[in-house]
Design a protein around this motif. Structure first.
Motif, short mmCIF file in Angstrom:
data_model
loop_
_atom_site.label_atom_id
_atom_site.label_comp_id
_atom_site.label_asym_id
_atom_site.label_seq_id
_atom_site.Cartn_x
_atom_site.Cartn_y
_atom_site.Cartn_z
N UNK A 64 44.76 36.25 24.52
CA UNK A 64 45.37 35.41 23.97
C UNK A 64 45.34 36.02 22.33
N UNK A 65 43.78 35.94 22.59
CA UNK A 65 43.97 36.39 20.38
C UNK A 65 44.91 37.70 20.49
N UNK A 66 45.06 38.64 21.02
CA UNK A 66 45.90 39.65 20.56
C UNK A 66 47.40 39.37 20.85
N UNK A 67 47.75 38.90 21.07
CA UNK A 67 49.50 37.89 21.47
C UNK A 67 49.57 38.02 19.67
N UNK A 68 50.92 38.54 18.94
CA UNK A 68 51.37 38.41 17.69
C UNK A 68 52.23 37.19 17.69
N UNK A 69 51.83 36.94 16.94
CA UNK A 69 52.93 35.58 16.28
C UNK A 69 52.79 34.11 17.36
N UNK A 70 51.99 34.53 17.73
CA UNK A 70 51.79 32.90 18.78
C UNK A 70 50.74 32.29 19.07
N UNK A 71 50.81 31.14 18.09
CA UNK A 71 49.73 30.21 18.04
C UNK A 71 49.51 29.80 18.43
N UNK A 72 50.03 28.85 19.99
CA UNK A 72 49.58 27.96 20.97
C UNK A 72 47.92 29.10 21.52
N UNK A 73 48.87 30.52 21.59
CA UNK A 73 48.33 31.16 22.63
C UNK A 73 47.09 31.30 21.61
N UNK A 74 47.04 31.52 20.24
CA UNK A 74 45.14 31.91 19.06
C UNK A 74 44.92 30.11 20.62
N UNK A 75 45.16 29.32 19.76
CA UNK A 75 44.78 28.16 19.11
C UNK A 75 44.13 28.08 21.75
N UNK A 76 44.47 28.30 21.78
CA UNK A 76 44.21 28.37 23.48
C UNK A 76 42.50 29.60 23.71
#
Length: 69
Positions: free
Chosen positions: A10-22
């Protein structure tokens, strides 16, 4: 273990704040339980910056290597 690995992805995904929060939530739980492995800390630090977490709410910086015994 699998949950923590998913958080790393999740931390590696670019431009995906929802995944970053998870990912941040998962890693924060691991950190709070005492799991302070380098991967947990480095990914938390990265997500804190991406999510603009206030300084007062961030995990402390790990001790620099020159001060470790």
């Amino acid at each position: 273990m699998y949950e923590r690995r998913a958080a790393y992805e999740f931390a590696k995904l670019a431009n995906d704040p929802a995944s970053w929060k998870k990912g941040y939530a998962i890693l924060q739980q691991n950190y709070a339980k005492g799991n302070k492995m380098p991967g947990v800390i480095s990914n938390l630090k990265t997500l804190e910056q991406k999510l603009n977490i206030p300084l007062a709410q961030r995990i402390p910086d790990p001790m620099p290597p020159q001060f470790r015994r």
